[in-house]
Design an enzyme around this catalytic site. Structure first.
Site, PDB file in Angstrom:
ATOM      1  N   SER A  49       0.886  -1.310   0.220  1.00  0.00           N
ATOM      2  CA  SER A  49      -0.199   0.186   0.129  1.00  0.00           C
ATOM      3  C   SER A  49       0.872   1.173  -0.005  1.00  0.00           C
ATOM      4  O   SER A  49       1.802   1.276   0.877  1.00  0.00           O
ATOM      5  CB  SER A  49      -0.954   0.014   1.167  1.00  0.00           C
ATOM      6  N   TYR A  92      -1.899   0.000   9.984  1.00  0.00           N
ATOM      7  CA  TYR A  92      -1.478  -0.638   8.785  1.00  0.00           C
ATOM      8  C   TYR A  92      -0.910  -0.611   8.715  1.00  0.00           C
ATOM      9  O   TYR A  92       0.083  -0.787   7.486  1.00  0.00           O
ATOM     10  CB  TYR A  92      -2.988  -0.557   8.864  1.00  0.00           C
TER      11      TYR A  92
HETATM   12  P1  NAP Z   1     -11.778  -5.745   0.665  1.00  0.00           P
HETATM   13  O1  NAP Z   1     -12.813  -4.796  -0.311  1.00  0.00           O
HETATM   14  O2  NAP Z   1     -11.653  -4.522   1.283  1.00  0.00           O
HETATM   15  O3  NAP Z   1     -11.348  -7.620  -0.079  1.00  0.00           O
HETATM   16  C1  NAP Z   1     -10.208  -8.350   0.757  1.00  0.00           C
HETATM   17  C2  NAP Z   1     -10.543  -9.642   0.156  1.00  0.00           C
HETATM   18  O4  NAP Z   1      -9.581  -9.918   0.829  1.00  0.00           O
HETATM   19  C3  NAP Z   1     -11.980 -10.263  -0.062  1.00  0.00           C
HETATM   20  O5  NAP Z   1     -12.013 -11.111  -0.674  1.00  0.00           O
HETATM   21  C4  NAP Z   1     -11.824 -10.703   1.461  1.00  0.00           C
HETATM   22  O6  NAP Z   1     -12.242 -12.381   1.446  1.00  0.00           O
HETATM   23  C5  NAP Z   1     -10.206 -11.335   1.454  1.00  0.00           C
HETATM   24  N1  NAP Z   1      -9.404 -11.549   3.144  1.00  0.00           N
HETATM   25  C6  NAP Z   1      -9.401 -11.135   4.101  1.00  0.00           C
HETATM   26  N2  NAP Z   1      -8.844 -11.031   5.154  1.00  0.00           N
HETATM   27  C7  NAP Z   1      -9.296 -12.792   4.685  1.00  0.00           C
HETATM   28  C8  NAP Z   1      -8.378 -13.915   5.216  1.00  0.00           C
HETATM   29  N3  NAP Z   1      -8.221 -14.042   6.750  1.00  0.00           N
HETATM   30  N4  NAP Z   1      -8.243 -15.159   5.147  1.00  0.00           N
HETATM   31  C9  NAP Z   1      -8.627 -15.261   3.256  1.00  0.00           C
HETATM   32  N5  NAP Z   1      -9.065 -14.378   2.878  1.00  0.00           N
HETATM   33  C10 NAP Z   1      -9.221 -12.340   3.143  1.00  0.00           C
HETATM   34  O7  NAP Z   1      -9.663  -5.333  -0.436  1.00  0.00           O
HETATM   35  P2  NAP Z   1      -9.951  -4.814  -1.451  1.00  0.00           P
HETATM   36  O8  NAP Z   1      -9.286  -3.355  -1.201  1.00  0.00           O
HETATM   37  O9  NAP Z   1      -9.511  -5.251  -2.198  1.00  0.00           O
HETATM   38  O10 NAP Z   1      -7.476  -4.953  -0.292  1.00  0.00           O
HETATM   39  C11 NAP Z   1      -6.937  -6.144  -1.036  1.00  0.00           C
HETATM   40  C12 NAP Z   1      -5.319  -5.910  -0.112  1.00  0.00           C
HETATM   41  O11 NAP Z   1      -5.183  -4.363  -1.569  1.00  0.00           O
HETATM   42  C13 NAP Z   1      -5.335  -6.143   0.789  1.00  0.00           C
HETATM   43  O12 NAP Z   1      -3.880  -6.283   1.255  1.00  0.00           O
HETATM   44  C14 NAP Z   1      -5.484  -4.236   0.764  1.00  0.00           C
HETATM   45  O13 NAP Z   1      -4.476  -3.807   2.477  1.00  0.00           O
HETATM   46  C15 NAP Z   1      -4.694  -3.749  -0.408  1.00  0.00           C
HETATM   47  N6  NAP Z   1      -5.150  -2.200  -0.348  1.00  0.00           N
HETATM   48  C16 NAP Z   1      -6.160  -1.918  -0.833  1.00  0.00           C
HETATM   49  C17 NAP Z   1      -6.640  -0.350  -1.030  1.00  0.00           C
HETATM   50  C18 NAP Z   1      -7.583   0.506  -1.195  1.00  0.00           C
HETATM   51  O14 NAP Z   1      -7.205   1.730  -1.390  1.00  0.00           O
HETATM   52  N7  NAP Z   1      -8.562  -0.971  -1.158  1.00  0.00           N
HETATM   53  C19 NAP Z   1      -4.927   0.111  -1.171  1.00  0.00           C
HETATM   54  C20 NAP Z   1      -3.393   0.111  -1.046  1.00  0.00           C
HETATM   55  C21 NAP Z   1      -3.991  -1.645  -0.679  1.00  0.00           C
HETATM   56  P3  NAP Z   1     -14.512 -12.299   2.216  1.00  0.00           P
HETATM   57  O15 NAP Z   1     -14.702 -11.884   1.298  1.00  0.00           O
HETATM   58  O16 NAP Z   1     -14.342 -13.708   1.960  1.00  0.00           O
HETATM   59  O17 NAP Z   1     -14.426 -11.383   3.536  1.00  0.00           O
END
Ligand code: NAP
Length: 249
Positions: free
Chosen positions: A144, A158
């Site tokens: 991130s 985080y």
């Molecule tokens: P999200 O929309 O909240 O989706 C999270 C995903 O991870 C879901 O598929 C969830 O499964 C799964 N998950 C969470 N905990 C888990 C576990 N313990 N075991 C297996 N699956 C798990 O998140 P996102 O925004 O796509 O983020 C994905 C990655 O990108 C993360 O590492 C986050 O830190 C990083 N990131 C995101 C952003 C942003 O702005 N969105 C920015 C920088 C970095 P379920 O659906 O089953 O709950």
């Protein structure tokens, strides 16, 4: 690489789901891991199959060692040897200043964002490295921009977990560079997913948008494009790199 088996952790929603869809179109056999959202995971799998690709859903909590082992073992038993890993599943731990965090919050956050991904890396390396007689592979960690910006006032806890992911990426890339494995990270900026609302800030995108040089949030597919490039042979000389995709942030 067409036909090769790719595990994507947390691929039921958000960035992971976008990576899964692109990987399916590119010809990978995609493992759609999820924690709770079975219907969403099955939807991603069906979309890939409808487009002529191969995908399976695997429910496993990758914040635990048992869950990671289940994910890798089920993948091998169902599809075969693993070629790629996208270490994507993660959580923010919730909005809080450092003087408000609890040890319970931190333990859950570290398990999901640092320990689980590290165990995934261990299991991937054991299954890819030429050191163990395998033919190599490729890993992309999802970091991130918070690791560089610091997350002040929102979630320095985080941000620090993503700093760990960056350091892991650099170190592991060098450790296995001569064993047929490339390791890189994509570092997203502000991306339109559920993660902000889940953290308790549904208005976060609207609030922060004006401060982004491009004046908009990114889409999960814009992150997936970078991940697919790093996975591909087009990036054959790229390892230990942290690719920032953040609209100039
Ligand atoms: P999200 O929309 O909240 O989706 C999270 C995903 O991870 C879901 O598929 C969830 O499964 C799964 N998950 C969470 N905990 C888990 C576990 N313990 N075991 C297996 N699956 C798990 O998140 P996102 O925004 O796509 O983020 C994905 C990655 O990108 C993360 O590492 C986050 O830190 C990083 N990131 C995101 C952003 C942003 O702005 N969105 C920015 C920088 C970095 P379920 O659906 O089953 O709950």
């Amino acid at each position: 690489m067409p036909g090769r088996i790719l595990i994507i952790t947390g691929a039921s929603r958000g960035i992971g789901a976008a990576v899964a869809l692109r990987a399916g179109s590119a010809g990978y056999q995609v493992v759609v891991n999820y924690l709770e959202s079975e219907a969403a995971a099955r939807h991603v799998v069906q979309d890939i199959r409808d487009a002529g690709g191969t995908a399976i859903p695997v429910k496993a909590d990758v914040a635990t060692e048992a869950g990671v082992l289940k994910l890798f073992q089920e993948t091998e038993a169902t599809l075969g040897p693993i070629y790629g890993l996208v270490n994507n599943a993660g959580t923010t731990g919730g909005l809080a200043r450092i003087d408000e965090i609890t040890s319970n919050m931190l333990e859950r956050l570290m398990a999901a964002n640092v320990i689980g991904p590290m165990i995934c890396l261990r299991e991937a390396v054991k299954r890819m490295s030429t050191r163990y007689g395998h033919s190599g592979g490729v890993i992309v960690n999802i970091s991130s921009l918070a690791a560089r910006i610091g997350g002040a006032g929102e979630w320095v806890h985080y941000a620090a977990t993503k700093g760990a992911i960056n350091t892991l990426t650099i170190g592991l890339a060098r450790e296995v560079a001569n064993e047929g494995i490339r390791v890189n990270a994509v570092s997203p900026g502000l991306i339109e997913t559920d993660i902000h609302a889940t953290a308790g800030a549904p208005d976060r995108l609207d609030r922060l948008r004006p401060g982004i040089p491009m004046k908009r949030a990114g889409t999960p597919d814009e992150i997936a494009a970078g991940v697919l490039w790093l996975l591909s042979s087009e990036a054959s000389y790229v390892t230990g790199t942290i690719l920032e995709i953040g609209g100039g942030r």
